[in-house]
Every structure is written in structure tokens, then in C-alpha cells.
Enzyme design. Structure first.
Site, short mmCIF file in Angstrom:
data_model
loop_
_atom_site.label_atom_id
_atom_site.label_comp_id
_atom_site.label_asym_id
_atom_site.label_seq_id
_atom_site.Cartn_x
_atom_site.Cartn_y
_atom_site.Cartn_z
N HIS A 17 0.81 -1.22 0.00
CA HIS A 17 0.00 0.00 0.00
C HIS A 17 0.85 1.27 0.00
CE1 HIS A 17 -3.98 -1.90 0.49
NE2 HIS A 17 -3.28 -2.86 1.05
N HIS A 106 0.25 -16.14 7.54
CA HIS A 106 0.76 -14.99 6.80
C HIS A 106 2.13 -14.61 7.36
CE1 HIS A 106 0.40 -11.60 4.11
NE2 HIS A 106 -0.83 -11.94 3.79
N ASP A 357 -7.46 -12.74 -3.03
CA ASP A 357 -7.79 -13.82 -3.96
C ASP A 357 -8.22 -15.07 -3.20
OD1 ASP A 357 -6.77 -12.99 -6.86
OD2 ASP A 357 -5.29 -12.27 -5.42
#
Length: 420
Positions: A17, A106, A357
Site C-alpha cells: 500500500h 501470513h 484472492d
């Protein structure tokens, strides 16, 4: 670190970002025609928002060349490329639970452990946004390889979950012995792959099964993984740097550096471990002029009858098609509430927000192609350097006579210099 390659060096930058992502590419040969139009097609194939089974993040991923070219010609100096992040939504990551809990599977926790600080939104450098630089650099490498050697690199979706394009069977535990698979990798092209949207599996029937499966996991706010197969055709023989930089080792390094990868197998892969050597060995045969190699490129005198080796033997390319599989895990960020433990060591429930996704495999196809191009390009430059250095030396006196005319058009035999 963030640099890949020795002779063709790529350094990527940017987080999920931040303002922009991109790369610096050093070692690009001078004098090649290159504009954004050569790079954008692969960027567009990789970008988000392509279909209902990919993340809805809306990024155009328009690439801008910042340096290293003039009037559309490469100068031999570093090429800088940039893609602006136009649709950042860091506020999606500022909710109470995502501030408190590292996402299961993650990189939130491991980045914090490594650096003592981490990006507060998205995955930072672990995000697939980082692969934009790889794809841009790969497009440059691929153009040189295509123009200089006729190299073709094509990847496609081979499986999603338990839905396969070629299901392993007792007769064919590895696809390398399956005539249908061998025929496919001999002729498949990107236009055909992209005609099977949105999954990019070159079979309407298998693709429908895979698409339905992804939709089921998406609707459950879950995710699923799969595999990508890649073939590299018209690769010059002699590429690879034994012992530690074997060509398959470099390909494995490249593929396993892609986010969400969990496995790599080349040629017959793990299925090849189930067949005897009498079947697995690749007998040598005389190469024909119809082996797909462009006439401008010197063809090897020998090729193999089968290709269980996947185009590489002893870590060195033998001129046959190189093909391999890459396994991708289910995306770690899912919409379901998950019981986990927070940064403050207290138990709780994480409800992740953001746009993600349900399956990364269809969008990973151009990333796999790009990393393959970077590996082959680096190996080509290394081998060209060696061959140029050798060509400046006096010829060797001792030779091995060869019969069959492999190196001479008159068929009277040839000699190959050897260093004893």
C-alpha cells in the site's frame, strides 16, 4: 535480500500500500528495442480484478520506464520501472482485530520477529504486489531471449485443489510419461492459455471444474491452492553452473521465492521416483532439423528420445524442453473468523478484512513465466561470457573424432576440442 541474479540483476522495491512498486534491472544488453508496450501485456495478465474469482482490488498496473532507454532503444545502463499504486485501501487493515492479531499462515509475525517493525497495512513486502517488479523485469529478459534464441516460455494452471488437468494414474504417476501432456507442452502458447479464462487451464472441461471449486471456496469466505506448470522451449544447451548453481537449482530458487509457493518439481518430479530406471532414463538420439529450434540458432547434434529429465542433466540444459511444476498454497487471508493468539499473547478471534484472492494460481501464471525468464537470461549471459573468453584462446591440439556429421554438413565426421 531484494536482488535476484548475477549477470542480469533485478532489484524490486515497494510494499502493498505504498505510493508505487517497481524495479531496477541491471545487465540488459544495449541496442534492443524496448518500450512500455513490450512490458505491459504481462503486467495486465498479472494485475488484480481480472474476474470474479480474483481479488476485486482495481489496479491498472500501468508500467512506466524511468531510465535505461532512449528513443525506444536500451542503452546498456540500468533500467528503472515504476507502477503507481492507484487503489490502496490501508484502512481495511486498521480494524481492531487485524491490529491485534497476526494473520494465521501470513508473514505478519515473522516480519515483526525479523525486523522489529512491519508494514501496518497489507502484507508489506510479503504481498504479491512485490511481484510487479519481477514481471516487468521478466518481460525484458523474455524479449531478449525470444529475439536472440527463439525461446518460448508458457505457463498454465495444472490443478486447483483436487481438480487436475492430468490426474496421476498407476500407468502415468508422472505427467512426463503421458503422451497427452507431452503433446500439450510441445505446442501450447499464451494465447491459447488466456482463451481459457478465468482459470487459465488449457481444457474447457477441467477449467470449468476448477472454476466451480474456486467459487465454492470464495462463497464460503475460504481459499484453495493449486499448481502451475511451465515449459521453456528452444533453450540453448550448456546453460547452468554446477555444482551449486545448477539450472534446476536456480529455477527452484526463483520459483520458491514467489509468494505463497510451497513446492517445486522438475521433469518427472516426484512421480518419476515411482518408475524404474529402464523407463525413466532418456536415451540419446540424433537431433533433427525439425526440433523447433530457429535456424539462426546452432542446434545440438543430439537430443533425447524421452524427456523425463525435464531438459536438464547434471544441472546443465541439454537443448530439450525444460518443464516444471510450482505448488501454491491457499491464500492465508480469508474472511472466516479464526481462533488464534494476538501480539499481546492473549487468545482471541481474528476476522480479516481487505480484498484477497480465493486462489492465487490463475494470476501466478505470468509470475512463474517471468521468473523463468530471469533465470534463463542470467544463465545465458554467464554462458556467453564463458564462450567469448574461450574463443580468444588458441585452438586445442587434441580432439575426439566424431562420426555422423553432427557438426559438419557433408556427413564426413567432425572433431570436438577437448582439454585432457
Amino acid at each position: 535480500m531484494s536482488t535476484f541474479g548475477s549477470h542480469f540483476r533485478v532489484t524490486t522495491y515497494g510494499e502493498s500500500h505504498c505510493l508505487s512498486v517497481g524495479c531496477i534491472v541491471d545487465g540488459v544488453p544495449p541496442g534492443m528495442r524496448l518500450t512500455e508496450a513490450d512490458i505491459q501485456p504481462q503486467m495486465t495478465r498479472r494485475r488484480p480484478g481480472q474476474s470474479a474469482i480474483t481479488t476485486p482490488r482495481n489496479e491498472k498496473d500501468r508500467v512506466e520506464i524511468q531510465s535505461g532507454t532512449e528513443f525506444g532503444i536500451t542503452l546498456g545502463t540500468p533500467i528503472g520501472m515504476r507502477v503507481m499504486n492507484e487503489n490502496q485501501r490501508p484502512k481495511d487493515y486498521g480494524n481492531n482485530t487485524m491490529d491485534r492479531f497476526p494473520r494465521p499462515s501470513h508473514a505478519d509475525w515473522t516480519y515483526l520477529e525479523k525486523y522489529g517493525v512491519k508494514a501496518s497495512s497489507g502484507g508489506g513486502r510479503s504481498s504479491a504486489r512485490e511481484t510487479i517488479g519481477r514481471v516487468a523485469a521478466g518481460a525484458i529478459a523474455e524479449k531478449y531471449l525470444r529475439e536472440a534464441f527463439g525461446v518460448e516460455i508458457v505457463a498454465f494452471t495444472a490443478s486447483i485443489g483436487k481438480e487436475f488437468l492430468f490426474t496421476p494414474t498407476p500407468e502415468h504417476p508422472t505427467a512426463s510419461t503421458n503422451p497427452e501432456f507431452l503433446d500439450l507442452i510441445n505446442k501450447i502458447d499464451r494465447k491459447t492459455v488466456d482463451s481459457f479464462v478465468p482459470v487459465r487451464c488449457p481444457s474447457e472441461e477441467a477449467g470449468k471444474r476448477m472454476e466451480k471449486l474456486v467459487e465454492e471456496y470464495r462463497d464460503r469466505q475460504d481459499s484453495i491452492g493449486g499448481t502451475v506448470t511451465c515449459v521453456i522451449r528452444n533453450v540453448p544447451s550448456g546453460l547452468g553452473e554446477p555444482c551449486f548453481d545448477k539450472l534446476e537449482a536456480l529455477l527452484g530458487h526463483a520459483m520458491l521465492s514467489i509468494p505463497a509457493t510451497k513446492g517445486f518439481e522438475i521433469g518427472s518430479g516426484f512421480g518419476g521416483c515411482q518408475v524404474p530406471g529402464s523407463i525413466h532414463n532418456d536415451p540419446f538420439i540424433k537431433a533433427s532439423a525439425q526440433d523447433g529450434t530457429p535456424e539462426s540458432v546452432a542446434r545440438p547434434r543430439l537430443t533425447t528420445k524421452t524427456n523425463n529429465s525435464g531438459g536438464i542433466q547434471g544441472g546443465i540444459s541439454n537443448g530439450a524442453h525444460i518443464y516444471f511444476n510450482v505448488g501454491f498454497k491457499p491464500p492465508a487471508t480469508i474472511g472466516q473468523a479464526q481462533q488464534t493468539t494476538g501480539y499481546d499473547e492473549t487468545d482471541g478471534v481474528l476476522e480479516a478484512k481487505g480484498r484477497h484472492d480465493p486462489c492465487v494460481v490463475p494470476r501466478a501464471v505470468p509470475i512463474v513465466e517471468s521468473m523463468a525468464a530471469l533465470v534463463i537470461m542470467d544463465a545465458v549471459l554467464a554462458q556467453q561470457s564463458r564462450q567469448m573468453a574461450r574463443s580468444l584462446l588458441p585452438p586445442l591440439d587434441r580432439t575426439i573424432p566424431l562420426t555422423g556429421g553432427g557438426a559438419q554438413a557433408n556427413g564426413e565426421g567432425a572433431k570436438v576440442e577437448v582439454d585432457r
